[in-house]
Design a protein around this motif. Structure first.
Motif, mmCIF file in Angstrom:
data_model
loop_
_atom_site.group_PDB
_atom_site.id
_atom_site.type_symbol
_atom_site.label_atom_id
_atom_site.label_comp_id
_atom_site.label_asym_id
_atom_site.label_seq_id
_atom_site.Cartn_x
_atom_site.Cartn_y
_atom_site.Cartn_z
ATOM 1 N N GLY A 125 3.933 -0.404 -3.130
ATOM 2 C CA GLY A 125 5.238 -0.360 -3.772
ATOM 3 C C GLY A 125 5.257 0.503 -5.009
ATOM 4 O O GLY A 125 4.282 1.201 -5.331
ATOM 5 N N THR A 126 6.372 0.435 -5.739
ATOM 6 C CA THR A 126 6.574 1.315 -6.898
ATOM 7 C C THR A 126 7.017 0.535 -8.137
ATOM 8 O O THR A 126 7.715 1.076 -8.998
ATOM 9 N N ALA A 127 6.635 -0.718 -8.239
ATOM 10 C CA ALA A 127 7.005 -1.515 -9.414
ATOM 11 C C ALA A 127 6.498 -0.837 -10.675
ATOM 12 O O ALA A 127 5.336 -0.405 -10.744
ATOM 13 N N GLY A 128 7.364 -0.747 -11.676
ATOM 14 C CA GLY A 128 7.039 0.012 -12.881
ATOM 15 C C GLY A 128 5.776 -0.448 -13.576
ATOM 16 O O GLY A 128 4.949 0.372 -13.996
ATOM 17 N N ARG A 129 5.600 -1.767 -13.714
ATOM 18 C CA ARG A 129 4.438 -2.274 -14.431
ATOM 19 C C ARG A 129 3.153 -1.953 -13.675
ATOM 20 O O ARG A 129 2.156 -1.533 -14.276
ATOM 21 N N SER A 130 3.175 -2.122 -12.344
ATOM 22 C CA SER A 130 1.983 -1.822 -11.545
ATOM 23 C C SER A 130 1.653 -0.334 -11.596
ATOM 24 O O SER A 130 0.490 0.056 -11.686
ATOM 25 N N GLU A 131 2.692 0.495 -11.542
ATOM 26 C CA GLU A 131 2.493 1.947 -11.648
ATOM 27 C C GLU A 131 1.804 2.292 -12.972
ATOM 28 O O GLU A 131 0.868 3.093 -13.012
ATOM 29 N N PHE A 185 0.876 2.672 -0.644
ATOM 30 C CA PHE A 185 1.614 2.153 0.500
ATOM 31 C C PHE A 185 3.007 1.731 0.047
ATOM 32 O O PHE A 185 3.202 1.303 -1.096
ATOM 33 N N ASP A 186 3.981 1.825 0.977
ATOM 34 C CA ASP A 186 5.313 1.306 0.711
ATOM 35 C C ASP A 186 5.288 -0.223 0.730
ATOM 36 O O ASP A 186 4.378 -0.834 1.298
ATOM 37 N N ASP A 187 6.322 -0.824 0.165
ATOM 38 C CA ASP A 187 6.443 -2.290 0.175
ATOM 39 C C ASP A 187 6.434 -2.861 1.585
ATOM 40 O O ASP A 187 6.105 -4.028 1.788
ATOM 41 N N SER A 188 6.825 -2.032 2.549
ATOM 42 C CA SER A 188 6.950 -2.499 3.931
ATOM 43 C C SER A 188 5.616 -2.544 4.678
ATOM 44 O O SER A 188 5.578 -2.965 5.839
ATOM 45 N N VAL A 189 4.536 -2.127 4.061
ATOM 46 C CA VAL A 189 3.242 -2.115 4.737
ATOM 47 C C VAL A 189 2.919 -3.522 5.249
ATOM 48 O O VAL A 189 3.209 -4.526 4.587
ATOM 49 N N SER A 190 2.338 -3.587 6.442
ATOM 50 C CA SER A 190 1.990 -4.891 6.994
ATOM 51 C C SER A 190 0.662 -5.373 6.417
ATOM 52 O O SER A 190 -0.143 -4.584 5.909
ATOM 53 N N GLU A 191 0.437 -6.667 6.512
ATOM 54 C CA GLU A 191 -0.817 -7.231 6.037
ATOM 55 C C GLU A 191 -1.992 -6.639 6.802
ATOM 56 O O GLU A 191 -3.035 -6.318 6.217
ATOM 57 N N ASP A 192 -1.834 -6.463 8.105
ATOM 58 C CA ASP A 192 -2.916 -5.900 8.927
ATOM 59 C C ASP A 192 -3.253 -4.472 8.506
ATOM 60 O O ASP A 192 -4.430 -4.088 8.458
ATOM 61 N N GLU A 193 -2.212 -3.685 8.191
ATOM 62 C CA GLU A 193 -2.447 -2.298 7.756
ATOM 63 C C GLU A 193 -3.219 -2.276 6.435
ATOM 64 O O GLU A 193 -4.121 -1.447 6.245
ATOM 65 N N LEU A 194 -2.852 -3.173 5.556
ATOM 66 C CA LEU A 194 -3.522 -3.219 4.261
ATOM 67 C C LEU A 194 -4.971 -3.664 4.425
ATOM 68 O O LEU A 194 -5.880 -3.115 3.774
ATOM 69 N N ILE A 195 -5.208 -4.627 5.286
ATOM 70 C CA ILE A 195 -6.575 -5.079 5.555
ATOM 71 C C ILE A 195 -7.411 -3.934 6.127
ATOM 72 O O ILE A 195 -8.574 -3.751 5.742
ATOM 73 N N GLU A 196 -6.828 -3.139 7.017
ATOM 74 C CA GLU A 196 -7.534 -1.987 7.588
ATOM 75 C C GLU A 196 -7.912 -0.993 6.498
ATOM 76 O O GLU A 196 -9.017 -0.422 6.514
ATOM 77 N N ALA A 197 -7.006 -0.771 5.536
ATOM 78 C CA ALA A 197 -7.294 0.160 4.437
ATOM 79 C C ALA A 197 -8.447 -0.357 3.586
ATOM 80 O O ALA A 197 -9.328 0.417 3.177
ATOM 81 N N VAL A 198 -8.451 -1.652 3.311
ATOM 82 C CA VAL A 198 -9.537 -2.256 2.532
ATOM 83 C C VAL A 198 -10.861 -2.122 3.284
ATOM 84 O O VAL A 198 -11.893 -1.755 2.698
#
Length: 293
Positions: A40-46, A68-81
């Protein structure tokens, strides 16, 4: 009253890290490499991630930002990790929190290889820390320990009150302050939102660590004369007098509390800068395989 200056200490630590990285480079060694995953693009996290990447550059480390966009799935994020876990060139991995509601932060943290968990959030690192074994300690508590050590704040035998029980700061801080180490050897009271007589307990603290995320919650009547006060809070509060429209406030009402203390951290310019330095220190340890072989 002594100001515990995180800006000064962080510059000192960065100089030390830069010298160590330069020495590694001169010997043809492996340059530490930190990877950050931002959803995502939350200001504080950025802002937080940009500061971490800039710090890597300042000390000569390599950094990679994976977005990643906010819409990324949990599985996609796990694959990236898992991909970072498997890459031998990548030494440390942080996944910036918070994550979108449809993703389990616990599941993501547990997927990170403990040997690359430079944020110190994996259950294995938390367990090793609790047992006093070598571990990556989460960056904010580690930064506080570093500050207490460098300012030679006596902790042995003191009563330390921690306000806030989060897994990121309050809980690990309470464990670290009671360990048989320096800093440490405190008698620790961990308080939270359901604690009764909170003001009375805080007034008994020789060392008061405020980490509850409520701006200016700790007031002068909650602090005894001569206490050491560590303010972990950092919140934006509306302020029409500022061009930005907000001021940064900690959990401690600084102007009225500071005169009562022996030492206190400012906000900003205190614990937050130490947190980033701790992350850099952990990344160097990861590259050197100091915790896990």
């Amino acid at each position: 009253m002594q100001l515990l200056d995180g800006k000064f200490l962080s510059q000192q630590i960065k100089q030390e890290l830069a010298a160590e990285v330069a020495e590694i480079k001169s010997q043809g060694g492996k340059i530490p490499h930190l990877v950050a995953i931002l959803v995502g693009t939350a200001g504080r996290s950025e802002t937080y991630v940009a500061s971490k990447m800039k710090s890597c550059e300042e000390v000569g480390m390599t950094s990679t930002l994976i977005r990643f966009d906010d819409s990324v799935s949990e599985d996609e994020l796990i694959e990236a990790v898992q991909a970072v876990n498997a890459n031998p060139d990548m030494d440390g991995l942080i996944v910036q929190l918070p994550l979108p509601a449809h993703i389990s932060a616990d599941k993501i943290m547990e997927t990170i290889d403990p040997a690359k968990d430079v944020d110190g959030f994996h259950p294995i690192n938390i367990g090793r820390m609790a047992k006093g074994l070598p571990a990556y300690i989460s960056a904010t508590p580690q930064g506080i320990l570093e500050m207490l050590k460098r300012y030679e704040i006596e902790t042995a035998g003191k009563h330390c009150v921690v306000v806030g029980r989060s897994q990121i700061v309050g809980l690990p801080m309470s464990i670290l302050m009671q360990r048989n180490t320096n800093p440490g050897n405190c008698t620790v009271t961990l308080t939270h939102s359901r604690t009764q007589n909170l003001g009375e307990i805080c007034r008994s603290a020789d060392i008061l660590i405020a980490a509850l995320g409520r701006p200016e919650f700790i007031t002068a009547d909650m602090v005894k004369d001569g206490a050491v006060v560590i303010d972990v809070g950092l919140e934006r509060v509306a302020d029409a007098s500022k061009k930005s429209g907000f001021s940064l406030k900690g959990d401690v009402k600084f102007d009225e509390v500071a005169p009562k203390t022996s030492s206190i951290t400012p906000v900003p310019g205190g614990v937050g800068l130490m947190t980033i330095c701790s992350l850099m220190q952990n990344t160097l340890k990861a590259a050197r395989k100091e915790i896990y072989q």
